[in-house]
Scaffold this motif. Structure first.
Motif, PDB file in Angstrom:
ATOM      1  N   LEU A 209       0.848  -1.196   0.000  1.00 24.10           N
ATOM      2  CA  LEU A 209       0.000   0.000   0.000  1.00 24.10           C
ATOM      3  C   LEU A 209       0.880   1.241   0.000  1.00 24.10           C
ATOM      4  N   ASP A 210       0.362   2.331  -0.511  1.00 24.68           N
ATOM      5  CA  ASP A 210       1.084   3.595  -0.387  1.00 24.68           C
ATOM      6  C   ASP A 210       1.077   3.991   1.082  1.00 24.68           C
ATOM      7  N   GLY A 211       2.114   4.679   1.501  1.00 28.90           N
ATOM      8  CA  GLY A 211       2.135   5.162   2.883  1.00 28.90           C
ATOM      9  C   GLY A 211       3.015   4.306   3.780  1.00 28.90           C
ATOM     10  N   VAL A 212       2.942   4.614   5.082  1.00 22.27           N
ATOM     11  CA  VAL A 212       3.849   3.958   6.037  1.00 22.27           C
ATOM     12  C   VAL A 212       3.057   3.171   7.083  1.00 22.27           C
ATOM     13  N   PHE A 213       3.786   2.328   7.842  1.00 18.53           N
ATOM     14  CA  PHE A 213       3.223   1.659   9.012  1.00 18.53           C
ATOM     15  C   PHE A 213       3.542   2.532  10.230  1.00 18.53           C
ATOM     16  N   GLY A 225      -0.783   2.274   5.596  1.00 19.52           N
ATOM     17  CA  GLY A 225      -1.357   3.157   4.579  1.00 19.52           C
ATOM     18  C   GLY A 225      -1.487   4.576   5.088  1.00 19.52           C
ATOM     19  N   ARG A 226      -0.539   4.979   5.906  1.00 22.48           N
ATOM     20  CA  ARG A 226      -0.605   6.299   6.543  1.00 22.48           C
ATOM     21  C   ARG A 226       0.318   7.271   5.819  1.00 22.48           C
ATOM     22  N   TYR A 227      -0.172   8.444   5.531  1.00 16.75           N
ATOM     23  CA  TYR A 227       0.640   9.473   4.847  1.00 16.75           C
ATOM     24  C   TYR A 227       1.159  10.456   5.886  1.00 16.75           C
ATOM     25  N   LEU A 228       2.449  10.714   5.846  1.00 16.89           N
ATOM     26  CA  LEU A 228       3.054  11.611   6.835  1.00 16.89           C
ATOM     27  C   LEU A 228       2.956  13.062   6.350  1.00 16.89           C
ATOM     28  N   ASP A 229       2.289  13.892   7.156  1.00 13.31           N
ATOM     29  CA  ASP A 229       2.149  15.309   6.790  1.00 13.31           C
ATOM     30  C   ASP A 229       3.292  16.087   7.437  1.00 13.31           C
ATOM     31  N   GLY A 240      18.775  12.151  -4.206  1.00 10.97           N
ATOM     32  CA  GLY A 240      18.199  11.118  -5.064  1.00 10.97           C
ATOM     33  C   GLY A 240      17.119  10.311  -4.373  1.00 10.97           C
ATOM     34  N   LEU A 241      17.043  10.410  -3.033  1.00  8.59           N
ATOM     35  CA  LEU A 241      15.999   9.656  -2.339  1.00  8.59           C
ATOM     36  C   LEU A 241      14.687  10.430  -2.437  1.00  8.59           C
ATOM     37  N   GLY A 242      13.586   9.693  -2.513  1.00  9.24           N
ATOM     38  CA  GLY A 242      12.290  10.335  -2.751  1.00  9.24           C
ATOM     39  C   GLY A 242      11.458  10.528  -1.503  1.00  9.24           C
ATOM     40  N   GLY A 243      10.141  10.618  -1.726  1.00  6.08           N
ATOM     41  CA  GLY A 243       9.181  10.980  -0.683  1.00  6.08           C
ATOM     42  C   GLY A 243       9.199  10.081   0.542  1.00  6.08           C
ATOM     43  N   ARG A 244       9.343   8.782   0.331  1.00  7.24           N
ATOM     44  CA  ARG A 244       9.314   7.853   1.462  1.00  7.24           C
ATOM     45  C   ARG A 244      10.434   8.183   2.465  1.00  7.24           C
ATOM     46  N   HIS A 245      11.639   8.359   1.902  1.00  4.88           N
ATOM     47  CA  HIS A 245      12.793   8.587   2.772  1.00  4.88           C
ATOM     48  C   HIS A 245      12.772   9.984   3.400  1.00  4.88           C
ATOM     49  N   VAL A 246      12.412  10.972   2.591  1.00  6.17           N
ATOM     50  CA  VAL A 246      12.394  12.345   3.105  1.00  6.17           C
ATOM     51  C   VAL A 246      11.384  12.453   4.249  1.00  6.17           C
ATOM     52  N   SER A 247      10.180  11.884   4.041  1.00  5.12           N
ATOM     53  CA  SER A 247       9.157  12.020   5.079  1.00  5.12           C
ATOM     54  C   SER A 247       9.538  11.204   6.318  1.00  5.12           C
ATOM     55  N   ALA A 248      10.195  10.070   6.115  1.00  4.83           N
ATOM     56  CA  ALA A 248      10.636   9.258   7.266  1.00  4.83           C
ATOM     57  C   ALA A 248      11.670  10.029   8.086  1.00  4.83           C
ATOM     58  N   VAL A 262      12.848   0.728   3.755  1.00  2.63           N
ATOM     59  CA  VAL A 262      13.555  -0.093   2.765  1.00  2.63           C
ATOM     60  C   VAL A 262      13.153   0.419   1.401  1.00  2.63           C
ATOM     61  N   SER A 263      14.145   0.676   0.586  1.00  2.00           N
ATOM     62  CA  SER A 263      13.836   1.283  -0.705  1.00  2.00           C
ATOM     63  C   SER A 263      13.450   0.219  -1.714  1.00  2.00           C
ATOM     64  N   GLU A 264      12.472   0.583  -2.505  1.00  2.00           N
ATOM     65  CA  GLU A 264      11.982  -0.332  -3.531  1.00  2.00           C
ATOM     66  C   GLU A 264      13.059  -0.528  -4.594  1.00  2.00           C
ATOM     67  N   SER A 265      13.722   0.561  -4.928  1.00  2.00           N
ATOM     68  CA  SER A 265      14.686   0.512  -6.014  1.00  2.00           C
ATOM     69  C   SER A 265      15.987  -0.193  -5.633  1.00  2.00           C
ATOM     70  N   GLY A 266      16.638   0.253  -4.546  1.00  5.03           N
ATOM     71  CA  GLY A 266      17.989  -0.274  -4.297  1.00  5.03           C
ATOM     72  C   GLY A 266      18.081  -1.384  -3.275  1.00  5.03           C
TER      73      GLY A 266
HETATM   74  N1  LIG Z   1       4.887  11.782   2.962  1.00  3.64           N
HETATM   75  C1  LIG Z   1       4.736  10.469   2.775  1.00  3.64           C
HETATM   76  N2  LIG Z   1       4.153   9.716   3.738  1.00  3.64           N
HETATM   77  C2  LIG Z   1       3.988   8.402   3.592  1.00  3.64           C
HETATM   78  N3  LIG Z   1       4.386   7.706   2.519  1.00  3.64           N
HETATM   79  C3  LIG Z   1       4.967   8.391   1.520  1.00  3.64           C
HETATM   80  C4  LIG Z   1       5.183   9.791   1.581  1.00  3.64           C
HETATM   81  N4  LIG Z   1       5.777  10.175   0.426  1.00  3.64           N
HETATM   82  C5  LIG Z   1       5.937   9.056  -0.299  1.00  3.64           C
HETATM   83  N5  LIG Z   1       5.454   7.986   0.351  1.00  3.64           N
HETATM   84  C6  LIG Z   1       5.435   6.562  -0.081  1.00  3.64           C
HETATM   85  O1  LIG Z   1       6.630   6.214  -0.673  1.00  3.64           O
HETATM   86  C7  LIG Z   1       6.390   5.542  -1.900  1.00  3.64           C
HETATM   87  C8  LIG Z   1       7.578   5.740  -2.802  1.00  3.64           C
HETATM   88  O2  LIG Z   1       7.747   7.110  -3.072  1.00  3.64           O
HETATM   89  P1  LIG Z   1       9.105   7.662  -3.679  1.00  3.64           P
HETATM   90  O3  LIG Z   1       9.525   6.787  -4.834  1.00  3.64           O
HETATM   91  O4  LIG Z   1       8.992   9.131  -3.882  1.00  3.64           O
HETATM   92  O5  LIG Z   1      10.041   7.420  -2.430  1.00  3.64           O
HETATM   93  P2  LIG Z   1      11.520   6.928  -2.323  1.00  3.64           P
HETATM   94  O6  LIG Z   1      12.037   7.529  -1.059  1.00  3.64           O
HETATM   95  O7  LIG Z   1      12.270   7.177  -3.612  1.00  3.64           O
HETATM   96  O8  LIG Z   1      11.321   5.384  -2.088  1.00  3.64           O
HETATM   97  P3  LIG Z   1      11.818   4.121  -2.981  1.00  3.64           P
HETATM   98  O9  LIG Z   1      13.321   4.152  -2.986  1.00  3.64           O
HETATM   99  O10 LIG Z   1      11.279   2.964  -2.251  1.00  3.64           O
HETATM  100  O11 LIG Z   1      11.186   4.329  -4.325  1.00  3.64           O
HETATM  101  C9  LIG Z   1       5.094   6.122  -2.379  1.00  3.64           C
HETATM  102  O12 LIG Z   1       4.403   5.243  -3.204  1.00  3.64           O
HETATM  103  C10 LIG Z   1       4.354   6.311  -1.089  1.00  3.64           C
HETATM  104  O13 LIG Z   1       3.758   5.074  -0.724  1.00  3.64           O
END
Ligand SMILES: Nc1ncnc2c1ncn2[C@@H]1O[C@H](COP(=O)(O)OP(=O)(O)OP(=O)(O)O)[C@@H](O)[C@H]1O
Length: 291
Positions: A209-213, A225-229, A240-248, A262-266
């Motif tokens: 699911l999108d979001g975090v535990f 499935g929780r979105y971090l505001d 280079g890291l995206g939303g998941r890592h930045v919000s964490a 854990v990153s999906e890509s690497g």
């Molecule tokens: N603010 C947020 N709160 C919760 N989950 C988020 C948030 N931003 C992104 N995500 C989750 O992270 C997933 C991957 O997003 P993104 O590719 O931008 O992150 P990433 O840090 O590059 O992670 P990955 O390396 O796993 O792709 C999104 O599908 C979404 O589920």
């Protein structure tokens, strides 16, 4: 005696003399017929070729071949030692090695290193212990094991990523919202307890699911499935890291929660505490015990 045999004999002798807890080998070096004095030998998975190639090619400027060679040897030695540290940390999480000396033999295309590593000084393990000030150690270990599993097995042939925000869950819930209905809402604690292995399959399922535990310090899942505001400004994490890592990283700055991603890509596991990345490790396959 051939080269491989000399290296194996030497590693075994060092292990016996230092009363090592284990010998860990990355490569194909055989310990058949080598007297280790009862010290177990584990085979750890080799580093992905991409990392080794990157390492070998980095810094090639062609100006001073000798310096270049020296630099390459240094880089390889650092990488081999790093590889052993990560493999030892994984075995620690899996409960196979707890303390003491590990003698590692790490082979790459051009070199073999014998590394004497003290588990008590392992920076990754030290960082895990640092988290125990805030969350139970079993909870941290369980989440790391699930994370390794998520990377190593994926889901229905697909790679998946995940993020777990552990501890200070009241504050974390205040600073987040559901992206979808919370699949854990209304369920008894026994089905939400991360320490119970029977719940791991569903956790892996929901990590798609999108979001975090959101998990409390005792390991009870409060939401998936929780979105971090969070305000991601001024979060200083690897480019280079995206939303998941930045919000964490940001939620670990705004609360006293620990964030594990854990990153999906690497396939890299990272832990953030107080907005700092305190652990960054490859999810290697667990070691296989030979003797
Ligand atoms: N603010 C947020 N709160 C919760 N989950 C988020 C948030 N931003 C992104 N995500 C989750 O992270 C997933 C991957 O997003 P993104 O590719 O931008 O992150 P990433 O840090 O590059 O992670 P990955 O390396 O796993 O792709 C999104 O599908 C979404 O589920």
């Amino acid at each position: 005696m051939n080269r491989a045999r000399i290296i194996a004999e030497t590693a075994a002798r060092i292990s016996r003399e230092l009363d090592a807890a284990a010998i860990m080998v990355s490569g194909e070096l055989s310990f058949e017929g080598i007297e280790t004095g009862g010290i177990p030998v584990y085979y750890i998975s080799m580093r992905p070729k991409s990392i080794i190639d990157h390492l070998v090619s980095t810094g090639k400027d062609g100006k001073n071949p000798l310096k270049e060679l020296g630099d390459q040897i240094n880089r390889e030695a650092a990488s081999n030692s790093d590889h052993l540290q990560q493999a030892a940390a994984i075995e620690y999480v899996l409960g196979k090695l707890e303390k003491g000396i590990i003698v590692g033999v790490v082979e790459t295309r051009s070199s073999s290193s014998i590394i004497v590593h003290n588990i008590d000084e392992n920076p990754l393990i030290k960082a895990m212990k640092e988290c125990q000030e805030r969350i139970r150690s079993e909870v941290m270990s369980a989440i790391m094991k699930i994370s390794f599993d998520i990377v190593l097995t994926g889901r229905e042939g697909k790679k998946i990523g995940a993020a777990f925000i552990i501890g200070d869950s009241e504050e974390v819930l205040k600073r987040s919202h559901q992206l979808i209905l919370n699949p854990y809402a209304g369920h008894d604690e026994i089905y939400r307890n991360i320490l119970d292995k029977r719940n791991w399959e569903s956790i892996k399922e929901f990590s798609q699911l999108d979001g975090v535990f959101v998990v409390d310090e005792n390991g009870i899942i409060q939401a998936a499935g929780r979105y971090l505001d969070v305000d991601a400004k001024n979060v200083d994490i690897e480019k280079g890291l995206g939303g998941r890592h930045v919000s964490a990283a940001a939620i670990s700055r705004d609360t006293v929660a620990i964030a594990v991603t854990v990153s999906e890509s690497g396939g890299i596991l990272r832990v953030y505490k107080d907005a700092k990345e305190i652990i960054c490790m490859e999810c290697l396959k667990p070691a296989v015990r030979y003797i």
